[in-house]
Design a protein around this motif. Structure first.
Motif, PDB file in Angstrom:
ATOM      1  N   VAL A  57     -18.775 -14.563 -27.972  1.00 13.00           N
ATOM      2  CA  VAL A  57     -20.222 -14.620 -27.675  1.00 13.00           C
ATOM      3  C   VAL A  57     -20.579 -16.072 -28.219  1.00 13.00           C
ATOM      4  CG1 VAL A  57     -22.231 -13.916 -28.937  1.00 13.00           C
ATOM      5  CG2 VAL A  57     -20.699 -12.304 -27.888  1.00 13.00           C
ATOM      6  N   THR A  58     -19.946 -16.732 -29.311  1.00  5.78           N
ATOM      7  CA  THR A  58     -20.245 -17.787 -29.533  1.00  5.78           C
ATOM      8  C   THR A  58     -19.542 -19.145 -29.041  1.00  5.78           C
ATOM      9  OG1 THR A  58     -18.205 -17.684 -31.174  1.00  5.78           O
ATOM     10  CG2 THR A  58     -20.317 -17.107 -32.184  1.00  5.78           C
ATOM     11  N   GLN A  59     -19.026 -18.992 -27.706  1.00  2.64           N
ATOM     12  CA  GLN A  59     -18.361 -19.835 -26.999  1.00  2.64           C
ATOM     13  C   GLN A  59     -19.753 -20.752 -26.531  1.00  2.64           C
ATOM     14  OE1 GLN A  59     -17.079 -17.577 -23.685  1.00  2.64           O
ATOM     15  NE2 GLN A  59     -14.967 -17.954 -24.176  1.00  2.64           N
ATOM     16  N   SER A  60     -19.335 -21.906 -26.197  1.00  4.11           N
ATOM     17  CA  SER A  60     -20.488 -23.038 -25.908  1.00  4.11           C
ATOM     18  C   SER A  60     -21.125 -22.580 -24.584  1.00  4.11           C
ATOM     19  CB  SER A  60     -19.791 -24.290 -25.717  1.00  4.11           C
ATOM     20  OG  SER A  60     -19.150 -24.371 -24.650  1.00  4.11           O
ATOM     21  N   SER A  61     -22.516 -23.017 -24.443  1.00  2.08           N
ATOM     22  CA  SER A  61     -23.144 -22.464 -23.236  1.00  2.08           C
ATOM     23  C   SER A  61     -22.281 -23.130 -22.092  1.00  2.08           C
ATOM     24  CB  SER A  61     -24.658 -22.825 -23.287  1.00  2.08           C
ATOM     25  OG  SER A  61     -24.710 -24.316 -23.630  1.00  2.08           O
ATOM     26  N   ASN A  62     -21.608 -24.351 -22.324  1.00  3.30           N
ATOM     27  CA  ASN A  62     -21.304 -25.161 -21.100  1.00  3.30           C
ATOM     28  C   ASN A  62     -20.100 -24.191 -20.381  1.00  3.30           C
ATOM     29  OD1 ASN A  62     -22.912 -27.221 -21.194  1.00  3.30           O
ATOM     30  ND2 ASN A  62     -21.420 -28.405 -22.470  1.00  3.30           N
ATOM     31  N   SER A  63     -19.655 -23.332 -21.191  1.00  2.00           N
ATOM     32  CA  SER A  63     -18.476 -22.465 -20.524  1.00  2.00           C
ATOM     33  C   SER A  63     -18.865 -21.329 -20.002  1.00  2.00           C
ATOM     34  CB  SER A  63     -17.412 -22.006 -21.692  1.00  2.00           C
ATOM     35  OG  SER A  63     -17.895 -21.122 -22.725  1.00  2.00           O
ATOM     36  N   LYS A  64     -20.307 -20.857 -19.854  1.00  2.56           N
ATOM     37  CA  LYS A  64     -20.737 -19.644 -19.647  1.00  2.56           C
ATOM     38  C   LYS A  64     -21.382 -19.787 -18.164  1.00  2.56           C
ATOM     39  CE  LYS A  64     -22.033 -17.812 -23.969  1.00  2.56           C
ATOM     40  NZ  LYS A  64     -23.243 -17.489 -24.925  1.00  2.56           N
ATOM     41  N   PRO A  65     -21.155 -18.715 -17.200  1.00  8.12           N
ATOM     42  CA  PRO A  65     -21.562 -18.896 -15.938  1.00  8.12           C
ATOM     43  C   PRO A  65     -23.153 -18.636 -15.717  1.00  8.12           C
ATOM     44  CG  PRO A  65     -20.873 -16.785 -16.376  1.00  8.12           C
ATOM     45  CD  PRO A  65     -20.512 -17.511 -17.597  1.00  8.12           C
ATOM     46  N   ALA A  66     -23.855 -19.098 -14.649  1.00  3.62           N
ATOM     47  CA  ALA A  66     -25.203 -19.072 -14.356  1.00  3.62           C
ATOM     48  C   ALA A  66     -24.921 -17.472 -14.091  1.00  3.62           C
ATOM     49  CB  ALA A  66     -25.544 -19.996 -13.465  1.00  3.62           C
ATOM     50  N   ILE A  67     -26.355 -17.008 -14.005  1.00  2.00           N
ATOM     51  CA  ILE A  67     -26.374 -15.467 -13.843  1.00  2.00           C
ATOM     52  C   ILE A  67     -27.515 -15.225 -12.877  1.00  2.00           C
ATOM     53  CG2 ILE A  67     -27.026 -13.028 -14.719  1.00  2.00           C
ATOM     54  CD1 ILE A  67     -25.549 -13.645 -17.305  1.00  2.00           C
ATOM     55  N   VAL A  68     -27.389 -14.639 -11.877  1.00  2.00           N
ATOM     56  CA  VAL A  68     -28.364 -14.429 -10.749  1.00  2.00           C
ATOM     57  C   VAL A  68     -28.524 -12.978 -10.776  1.00  2.00           C
ATOM     58  CG1 VAL A  68     -28.712 -14.627  -8.287  1.00  2.00           C
ATOM     59  CG2 VAL A  68     -27.839 -16.438  -9.417  1.00  2.00           C
ATOM     60  N   LEU A  69     -29.713 -12.541 -10.687  1.00  2.00           N
ATOM     61  CA  LEU A  69     -30.236 -11.196 -10.827  1.00  2.00           C
ATOM     62  C   LEU A  69     -31.027 -10.835  -9.512  1.00  2.00           C
ATOM     63  CD1 LEU A  69     -31.885 -11.228 -14.488  1.00  2.00           C
ATOM     64  CD2 LEU A  69     -29.368 -10.461 -13.775  1.00  2.00           C
TER      65      LEU A  69
END
Length: 249
Positions: free
Chosen positions: A13-25
């Motif tokens: 959960v504390t990973q940097s935001s740069n490592s997180k995918p975009a989410i499309v709903l």
């Protein structure tokens, strides 16, 4: 309470935001993009970039094309989430984009290529909602406003269900009889959240589809709209899928 959900660790959960995918709903029928209003803030506060697609519900091919444009516009990796009819939409719209790392079905239809929603519904006993659908003179379908709370969102407050009934977005009946041309779940890892008290899609059909696509499956004691009645659990499920998909990619 979410059952068998895969929850991200504190380290993930504390990973940097740069490592997180975009989410499309992607919303389902009788709703629009604002149906995700309880989910979007939870995902954004955890560092995800979130986009909710606004589909017309006038035809499945048109909604697939609209959703594909949104997916293709994202930067980097993408996780695509579909509710109900939105599951059929993402099944086709995500198929040709190598940046899509995961598909997340929230009580969503997950058809095979060439398969229609009407065909999937025919596999199991019709859910109670089928008795509450009313057409207009142009062939668009609504939920009888007096029955929406009981058959669509029984675990949502009456006040919020009344808003959902008043703001519902009609769907062209043709959309249920149009087939997807490809099945993204054949090449993209998938997650499926079964809603155990669903009165809009037979839960047994949800379990069948989840098993058929080889999805990592969890179940929640919820109506057809868990993102309204259990937003924290649904957000955690989406984040767990996103974390697992990025670790595997």
């Amino acid at each position: 309470m979410l059952i068998r959900a895969e929850v991200a660790t504190s380290k993930e959960v504390t990973q940097s935001s740069n490592s997180k995918p975009a989410i499309v709903l992607v919303h389902g029928t009788f709703a629009d993009a604002t149906s995700w209003q309880h989910i979007i803030p939870l995902l954004e506060q955890d560092g995800y970039t979130v986009t909710a697609v606004q589909n017309t519900l006038t035809s499945l091919p048109e909604d697939i094309a609209t959703t594909k444009r949104v997916i293709d516009a994202q930067k980097g990796a993408v996780v695509v989430v579909g509710h109900s009819y939105g599951g059929s939409v993402i099944t086709s719209a995500a198929a040709t984009n190598p940046q899509v790392k995961a598909l997340v079905y929230i009580a969503g239809f997950a058809p095979e290529a060439g398969e229609k929603i009407s065909e999937l519904n025919g596999r199991y006993a019709a859910p109670p909602l089928s008795t509450a659908i009313v057409p207009d003179t142009a062939g668009f379908l609504f939920i009888d406003r007096a029955k929406l709370h009981e058959f669509f969102a029984q675990d949502v407050s009456l006040a919020e269900a009344r808003v959902m009934a008043a703001t519902q977005k009609p769907v062209a009946s043709i959309a249920f009889n149009q087939a997807v041309d490809r099945a993204a779940w054949k090449t993209i890892p998938s997650w499926y959240l079964v809603t155990q008290e669903d009165r809009a899609i037979n839960p047994e059909l949800e379990r069948f589809m989840a098993k058929r696509i080889g999805a990592k499956t969890s179940e929640i004691k919820s109506s057809h709209v868990p993102f309204v009645s259990h937003p924290k659990e649904v957000a955690k499920f989406i984040e767990a899928a996103a974390t697992a998909a990025m670790k595997a990619s």
